[in-house]
Design an enzyme around this catalytic site. Structure first.
Site, mmCIF file in Angstrom:
data_model
loop_
_atom_site.group_PDB
_atom_site.id
_atom_site.type_symbol
_atom_site.label_atom_id
_atom_site.label_comp_id
_atom_site.label_asym_id
_atom_site.label_seq_id
_atom_site.Cartn_x
_atom_site.Cartn_y
_atom_site.Cartn_z
ATOM 1 N N LYS A 182 43.668 37.685 36.775
ATOM 2 C CA LYS A 182 44.752 37.019 37.515
ATOM 3 C C LYS A 182 44.574 37.214 39.024
ATOM 4 O O LYS A 182 44.832 36.297 39.813
ATOM 5 C CB LYS A 182 46.103 37.588 37.074
ATOM 6 C CG LYS A 182 47.324 37.058 37.827
ATOM 7 C CD LYS A 182 47.453 35.537 37.718
ATOM 8 C CE LYS A 182 48.859 35.048 38.058
ATOM 9 N NZ LYS A 182 49.401 35.478 39.325
ATOM 10 N N GLU A 214 42.865 30.671 44.382
ATOM 11 C CA GLU A 214 43.980 29.810 44.808
ATOM 12 C C GLU A 214 44.111 29.803 46.337
ATOM 13 O O GLU A 214 44.296 28.749 46.945
ATOM 14 C CB GLU A 214 45.259 30.348 44.156
ATOM 15 C CG GLU A 214 46.526 29.597 44.487
ATOM 16 C CD GLU A 214 47.756 30.359 43.998
ATOM 17 O OE1 GLU A 214 47.626 31.234 43.106
ATOM 18 O OE2 GLU A 214 48.857 30.114 44.531
#
Lengths: 351, 351, 351, 351
Positions: free
Chosen positions: B188, B195
């Site tokens: 993550k 991102e």
């Protein structure tokens, strides 16, 4: 409507196919007569010269060039020679927008409208349609709009952006009049610059995942680099193919480039046989140069370009200079890959 | 199956709702009793203390914490105090994977299984499902798989990756056992690092488009910066809202983050009222630090992080140092925004 | 020997002074008659027009232009109009080397030799001499060598490089024939590109030292950014003025730019009154563009340029786009400087 | 005064020599008895164990460790075992400042003063002296000041910074009390981080000069990369050895690292035999991690670190991912170095 296509490579041919499917009439020309014959077999009208091509079109003629950027200048001149005032010449290739600005100005003197179209879509464009970024005059854009509408993807399965309502705008159907001549390829250039950045972000992140087991492999490391300080935190053998597949669903980084990555890693999880020498075409470079010109900071886009240069060892002399300096100030010998430094060699930059 | 949720903020509550819709039984707890009451009204069983929560579960208890990362340590200790050997404690928040490694080790001594789940999905997760990156033992993963399957997006409308066939793997349904404890949050973390990079690539590119009319605005420029050398090539007033909408269809950079960008620019094309001071949470930082630890170059990911720092003026002293140096070597005065340099001031770095 | 100087700003005037001290005969010209008068008072011969200047020189005339880059083209044309075949025209300003290539070609047709000289030295050049990077033909270089020798620093107090012996080469005396026309300014361009990088390295490092007490100041921090995770390691109130002075002696980073930094920080330790809006002149930009052209990765040089752009808020729209995206995917409001996020706001990028 | 040195490698031994020359009394110890014998022959007192070393010193004992960072922890414990309350233990190696903070705290409980000294100077330190960055208590610093004064370079030939007058400060003599324990190595860490940045700026710039003849070599280029668009501007065969020598005199980038570069390039102008695999020690990494912790943007320092990683092919998997993506979206095959793309292959990123 009627349109001529010059250049019947993969993209040119598929655009013709997409146009014919939708009822447009296409005249096609290429130096490769087989390419012409193939499309004639599918219903196109073949031309065996520029003059022939022009003769087979009714005014207002619309001629779309889809040729390698290095040939566009010469082809545009040939085409202009057979076109008349009021005709429209389209460059759908990957030209530098600066050439568009220059060409449009020259052609305007002959009364020929020049339209630059940045075209994205790749091998999937035939089915999905091509995203079209258009530069040129309002009247030329209006004239070719039926063609653009066919070549573009249309609304497709993409959800409408919240807040939009009423009639669909062209951009919601995948084509846009971006501005005067050059604006189409300018927007396409930036698009590709962004593409480099996104690709690099994915590649860097996957490389980190690929090395998340560095703590396990620590023993094999040569002493050439600083030792891993807390190997207990790098014990993860991550399956990057599975992770890139995972992120396709529900994650904020889902994207078409991620889809491609997942496909590539599924096919070849260890990427065997790929040397990692990454080519670059002009757009990424032009993007950085344009940003430098107007004073816009683009550290991410530039870094993604420089990584490609370095992947091809264009950093070689710089790295040798660094090794040479280190030899000077510390007497530290550089070691070939795999070798082991003498004791204390690790203190190399302590000067 | 049965599950307890601790922390009923937006994400925790929506995960509970998604679980209940699919027939799972949920016990819920939060320091905010209103949040508990709201979910009880929707069918959940409320707990008024940790002990109560534990009492309302059958072994093997499964407890999911969804609390701010800064509270996870304390909440995990409280939860562990009421759990028994064999029970499973899940951290679905944004913890540093290093904390998972430490906590899992400590809880293992009590026989409690610790599972870290990186969860992506944001405000849309209730409907779309959440992408789940799971770290922990094989047996714990197997035990909670029915829950994961419900919370995850499932196959959805995403096309199957070419070359995949047969039964769907978990990653094709939006959840994945990434490795031992910590692996879920590690993946993550990298996901969020990527991102940042993708967001920065889009933002930089759009900034360049926003400034594609620099040649028109040239006259207004102060002499503070190098003059635009070829203003004729920067005459494009680009509609960035339309362009970002355009790229959603058929372009290789189509992505969920682009969808958001298009929505934001449609709502507020000039981005009025946004100061551009960009926050960052821990993941982007941890990604860069992890890359540095294992020696993986991440120039794009790091640049995207540093841009955020700079957006908040954390580069201030560095910039003052640069101005101060320039004053020293050239006697060049720094000018406030908008002022105009004396003649010749432009030659400022010519020393 | 005899030389004419056009442009009597600080650098032009000081070069004339340095030449006259060494017995050269100087004809001087400037649109500013006071500047001419001042040097006439020191022994130069004044000219009141280009024609007058040419008339006061014996063939082979040597004319050195030292004017702002934006005027060089026009001045060169004026000068060329009064020069004859065989004469030598020098551009000692900060021209783009591409202009040299073009100008040299045009002047060669008239038989005029064009020599580009990149000149470094700043305010200290009068005493120390100027480092001269020369582009042009072998014969022109040979002809002006006596002038170059005077203007250059000479050996000075710089220790001879180990391994060098025998007669001093020109480069050991501070001037070098770098190659054909344009090579002088090309080398100067890269010199300034490197200068940007070195300045940035110092500025970034000092900024980190300036913030080495972040753990002490932690309480004052808004919640806008990720919290400092281990404040106990950032408790150092570092005196950056003292540190930069310290590094001047015995350290591997001692350099002239560090000397300037130490002087600046001694004068104004908190850099009060400096806004940190850092100008840039053309060379840094041209360096990055040249590197992009030839495919050489220059991440450090580019980053140092982009930092300057960002210091002037040229990153503003990009940052607003980032804020806008974050608003979309998390509903996170952006806060003005100094404000405090609501509880949980810190989890902002957890989507 | 009296001092014991543990660790008689090059730096430890040379510091001892420098101390003895100035009349200090040195007790020396190393696991390598030959190293001890060599210094005994030069006047030092040898010790054959830690206990022996402690016994040969009068309180307040001052013990300087100069050992590889990986051994410092163990050696510090051994030394602490034979020291008494009030004694001073110095770490002059390249420790992570975080270890200093921890060790100082532990030793403070025993009443032992811990002083960390970042030491710069390399192979030239014996003659020039070492730049000393000191962390520790005021009293400990005061006690060891005579030693520091001897080891440091003193004023040397460095000109006094303009504006400074009166008595020389310690920093003007090459040593500085930077702050509490850890501050010395923190400042040294940042120093080395800056060093990486400066080295990279020089290396990148020289690489660009090295490729300034790309227009001449164009024909040899494979089609793997974008073609050089204006080869007429890249026709300069630059002698990088001569240029780096040139810049040593009168230029604003003159520096000790440039001196080393000039020496290296004079010795070996083409840098034959250097593979360009550049090592890094801990400091560059710690600098980036510290900057990330406190939110200071360091794009230049980070880029210089990542370039070193990439020089050792740590970017390999990322580059393979990029190649794999390009294969997917364009069907473009990657080519090994030296091969030539099929016609049109150059359009590789046009998707």
């Amino acid at each position: 409507m009627q349109l001529a296509m010059i250049g019947l490579g993969r993209m040119g041919a598929n655009i013709v196919r997409r146009l014919m499917r939708d009822g447009h009439e296409c005249v096609v020309y290429d130096v490769n007569q087989d390419a012409v014959a193939a499309l004639v077999a599918e219903g196109a009208t073949g031309a065996d010269s520029m003059a022939d091509l022009a003769a087979k079109l009714e005014p207002t003629r619309v001629v779309w060039m889809m040729v390698p950027a290095s040939l566009t200048g010469a082809v545009a001149e040939e085409a202009a020679a057979v076109l008349e005032s009021g005709d429209i010449l389209i460059d759908g290739g990957n030209s530098n927008y600066r050439d568009d600005v220059r060409r449009a100005k020259a052609l305007r003197e002959k009364g020929i409208e020049y339209v630059d179209i940045g075209t994205s879509g790749g091998v999937f464009g035939l089915e999905r349609g091509y995203c079209l970024m258009v530069g040129g005059s309002d009247s030329a854009f209006a004239h070719i709009e039926p063609i653009l509408r066919t070549v573009a993807p249309g609304v497709g399965e993409v959800e409408r952006t919240p807040g939009r309502s009423g009639d669909l705008t062209p951009e919601e159907q995948g084509f846009l009049h971006c501005g005067p001549s050059g604006a189409g390829h300018f927007v396409k250039m930036v698009h590709n610059g962004i593409e480099y950045g996104i690709m690099a972000a994915l590649a860097e992140g996957l490389n980190l995942l690929h090395n998340a087991d560095a703590g396990v492999r620590e023993a094999e490391h040569s002493a050439e680099i600083a030792p891993l300080e807390e190997p207990e935190f790098y014990q993860f053998p991550i399956d990057t193919a599975a992770v890139s597949e995972l992120w396709r669903r529900g994650s904020v980084i889902s994207s078409w480039l991620l889809d491609l990555t997942a496909a590539a890693l599924h096919e070849n999880p260890r990427l065997d046989g790929l040397a990692g020498r990454v080519s670059d075409s002009g757009e990424g470079r032009w993007t950085v140069k344009a940003a430098v010109d107007v004073g816009v900071p683009v550290p991410v886009l530039a870094a993604s370009l420089f990584e490609r240069f370095a992947s091809r060892d264009e950093d070689q002399f710089a790295n040798q200079v660094l090794s040479a300096m280190r030899l000077q100030f510390g007497g530290h010998k550089e070691l070939p890959a795999g070798d082991v430094l003498e004791a204390g060699g690790r203190k190399s930059d302590s000067a």
